[in-house]
Design an enzyme around this catalytic site. Structure first.
Site, PDB file in Angstrom:
ATOM      1  N   ARG A 171       4.829  -5.769 -11.451  1.00 39.43           N
ATOM      2  CA  ARG A 171       4.262  -7.111 -11.321  1.00 39.43           C
ATOM      3  C   ARG A 171       5.250  -8.117 -11.896  1.00 39.43           C
ATOM      4  O   ARG A 171       6.014  -7.806 -12.810  1.00 39.43           O
ATOM      5  CB  ARG A 171       2.929  -7.214 -12.072  1.00 39.43           C
ATOM      6  CG  ARG A 171       1.867  -6.223 -11.602  1.00 39.43           C
ATOM      7  CD  ARG A 171       0.626  -6.316 -12.494  1.00 39.43           C
ATOM      8  NE  ARG A 171      -0.418  -5.391 -12.066  1.00 39.43           N
ATOM      9  CZ  ARG A 171      -0.566  -4.164 -12.542  1.00 39.43           C
ATOM     10  NH1 ARG A 171       0.273  -3.696 -13.461  1.00 39.43           N
ATOM     11  NH2 ARG A 171      -1.545  -3.381 -12.101  1.00 39.43           N
ATOM     12  N   LYS A 190      -1.381  -4.070 -17.205  1.00 43.79           N
ATOM     13  CA  LYS A 190      -2.673  -4.662 -17.548  1.00 43.79           C
ATOM     14  C   LYS A 190      -3.351  -3.832 -18.637  1.00 43.79           C
ATOM     15  O   LYS A 190      -3.307  -2.607 -18.610  1.00 43.79           O
ATOM     16  CB  LYS A 190      -3.565  -4.734 -16.307  1.00 43.79           C
ATOM     17  CG  LYS A 190      -3.075  -5.747 -15.273  1.00 43.79           C
ATOM     18  CD  LYS A 190      -4.045  -5.850 -14.121  1.00 43.79           C
ATOM     19  CE  LYS A 190      -3.606  -6.922 -13.126  1.00 43.79           C
ATOM     20  NZ  LYS A 190      -4.536  -7.047 -11.998  1.00 43.79           N
ATOM     21  N   HIS A 236       4.800 -10.806  -5.575  1.00 45.80           N
ATOM     22  CA  HIS A 236       3.855  -9.706  -5.370  1.00 45.80           C
ATOM     23  C   HIS A 236       4.077  -9.000  -4.034  1.00 45.80           C
ATOM     24  O   HIS A 236       3.711  -7.831  -3.877  1.00 45.80           O
ATOM     25  CB  HIS A 236       2.421 -10.214  -5.475  1.00 45.80           C
ATOM     26  CG  HIS A 236       1.485  -9.232  -6.106  1.00 45.80           C
ATOM     27  ND1 HIS A 236       1.600  -8.834  -7.421  1.00 45.80           N
ATOM     28  CD2 HIS A 236       0.427  -8.536  -5.600  1.00 45.80           C
ATOM     29  CE1 HIS A 236       0.654  -7.955  -7.693  1.00 45.80           C
ATOM     30  NE2 HIS A 236      -0.065  -7.752  -6.612  1.00 45.80           N
ATOM     31  N   ARG A 258       6.121  -6.001  -4.514  1.00 44.88           N
ATOM     32  CA  ARG A 258       5.300  -4.882  -5.008  1.00 44.88           C
ATOM     33  C   ARG A 258       4.586  -4.192  -3.850  1.00 44.88           C
ATOM     34  O   ARG A 258       4.562  -2.958  -3.765  1.00 44.88           O
ATOM     35  CB  ARG A 258       4.297  -5.424  -6.031  1.00 44.88           C
ATOM     36  CG  ARG A 258       3.363  -4.398  -6.659  1.00 44.88           C
ATOM     37  CD  ARG A 258       2.633  -5.077  -7.821  1.00 44.88           C
ATOM     38  NE  ARG A 258       1.498  -4.321  -8.304  1.00 44.88           N
ATOM     39  CZ  ARG A 258       1.557  -3.353  -9.213  1.00 44.88           C
ATOM     40  NH1 ARG A 258       2.729  -2.994  -9.707  1.00 44.88           N
ATOM     41  NH2 ARG A 258       0.472  -2.737  -9.626  1.00 44.88           N
ATOM     42  N   HIS A 309      -1.704   1.599 -11.461  1.00 44.20           N
ATOM     43  CA  HIS A 309      -3.116   1.411 -11.116  1.00 44.20           C
ATOM     44  C   HIS A 309      -3.982   2.393 -11.902  1.00 44.20           C
ATOM     45  O   HIS A 309      -3.663   3.585 -11.959  1.00 44.20           O
ATOM     46  CB  HIS A 309      -3.346   1.645  -9.620  1.00 44.20           C
ATOM     47  CG  HIS A 309      -2.828   0.539  -8.761  1.00 44.20           C
ATOM     48  ND1 HIS A 309      -2.580   0.690  -7.409  1.00 44.20           N
ATOM     49  CD2 HIS A 309      -2.517  -0.755  -9.046  1.00 44.20           C
ATOM     50  CE1 HIS A 309      -2.132  -0.450  -6.927  1.00 44.20           C
ATOM     51  NE2 HIS A 309      -2.085  -1.339  -7.881  1.00 44.20           N
ATOM     52  N   TYR A 364      -3.060   0.586   0.536  1.00 44.55           N
ATOM     53  CA  TYR A 364      -1.778   0.699   1.250  1.00 44.55           C
ATOM     54  C   TYR A 364      -1.833   1.703   2.386  1.00 44.55           C
ATOM     55  O   TYR A 364      -0.991   1.667   3.276  1.00 44.55           O
ATOM     56  CB  TYR A 364      -0.666   1.066   0.261  1.00 44.55           C
ATOM     57  CG  TYR A 364      -0.448  -0.022  -0.752  1.00 44.55           C
ATOM     58  CD1 TYR A 364       0.120  -1.238  -0.384  1.00 44.55           C
ATOM     59  CD2 TYR A 364      -0.850   0.130  -2.075  1.00 44.55           C
ATOM     60  CE1 TYR A 364       0.289  -2.256  -1.306  1.00 44.55           C
ATOM     61  CE2 TYR A 364      -0.677  -0.883  -2.999  1.00 44.55           C
ATOM     62  CZ  TYR A 364      -0.110  -2.072  -2.608  1.00 44.55           C
ATOM     63  OH  TYR A 364       0.045  -3.084  -3.514  1.00 44.55           O
TER      64      TYR A 364
END
Length: 307
Positions: free
Chosen positions: A155, A179, A248, A251, A274, A283
């Site tokens: 990110r 995150k 992004h 990514r 993730h 995806y």
């Protein structure tokens, strides 16, 4: 009646210091909860199902479903904390029906030839520099940023928060804090990418000396996310690319192109950081090339010889 304004401050402290949430998440919580508290204070100031319902109705008049879902999730988390800390006995969300129809929007990717054109424009910019050492440092940084975005799939916030000791230019290993302060390691193996990172780091050492931040701006401070977007726009214009590109999208392209190369989706999940495979599975709907490959080579109709 509950002093929600005071409890709201305590809740944000809890999110920052105990849950260790990111600055972005804290900012979103602050905006969403402030908006909610202002709204209910214009009513009777109480935390009730009726007031929540009216607030949600007001959101539907102003925002898209995805934004509404996020705002209500912020308020629900706050109410859950109030219930856990025993400030309230009955959580009003427990008796609310909150179903949102959020349109399924596929992530936008960058075709590989466009990425190549973009990188080529940056390298050509470097070759055109004759005298200015400072300009050379800036372009070396730009190249390193673009190369690392595509090589790692990280990110833009993760890229900007990289410190010098997070990157080993010997092993190619990069420590990324994602995150929720979740740490992951990505190894850069491409020699061109490693060379770009090394050249930039050497030039920083020559002109600036040691910097705690790996990527720096003209003021020798940490590079901002806005600056990364400006870097991309700069080379999009120089390369005369007729596309709007964002950090992004690098990514998304990283994930989609790996999937097209038959990389297991669980490895891609780990590389992207993730928490859930569900997030990564989007995806599988993007890879048109992969679908074509499968249907052209695996479909049983190809075994039928009808003339």
């Amino acid at each position: 009646m509950l002093n929600l304004a005071s409890l709201y401050t305590s809740y944000l402290d809890y999110c920052q210091y105990q849950k260790n949430l990111s600055i972005k998440t804290l900012k979103a919580y602050r905006i969403d909860l402030t908006q909610f508290l202002v709204f209910i204070n214009e009513l009777d100031g109480s935390l009730t199902k009726k007031n929540l319902s009216e607030f949600m109705t007001s959101l539907h008049k102003r925002y898209q479903p995805k934004t509404i879902k996020r705002k209500m999730a912020s308020i629900k988390a706050f109410c859950s904390w109030l219930e856990y800390e025993e400030y309230i006995q009955n959580n009003p969300f427990n008796r609310m029906n909150m179903k949102f129809h959020v349109p399924h929007i596929l992530p936008k990717t960058i075709p590989l030839d466009i990425i190549e054109t973009l990188l080529l424009a940056a390298y050509q910019e470097l070759q055109g520099i004759k005298t200015s050492e400072f300009k050379e440092l800036v372009v070396l940084r730009d190249i390193a940023v673009l190369e690392l975005l595509f090589a790692s799939g990280m990110r833009v916030s993760e890229l900007c928060s990289l410190n010098s000791d997070d990157i080993s230019l010997t092993s190619g290993q990069i420590r990324i804090y994602g995150k929720g302060a979740k740490e992951r390691i990505i190894t850069v193996t491409n020699s061109s990418v490693l060379s770009a990172l090394k050249k930039y780091k050497v030039e920083v050492g020559k002109q600036v000396g040691f910097s705690e931040c790996f990527f720096i701006n003209r003021m020798k401070d940490r590079l901002s996310e806005q600056s990364v977007r400006a870097i991309i726009r700069k080379y999009v214009q120089k390369a005369k690319i007729n596309h709007h590109l964002t950090p992004h999208m690098f990514r998304h392209s990283f994930a989609t192109l790996l999937l097209e190369e038959d990389v297991d989706i669980r490895y891609i999940q780990q590389l992207l950081g993730h928490s859930s495979i569900t997030t990564t599975q989007i995806y599988t709907h993007v890879s048109v090339k992969k679908q074509n490959d499968i249907l052209s080579s695996k479909h049983p109709r190809n075994k039928l010889s009808i003339k």
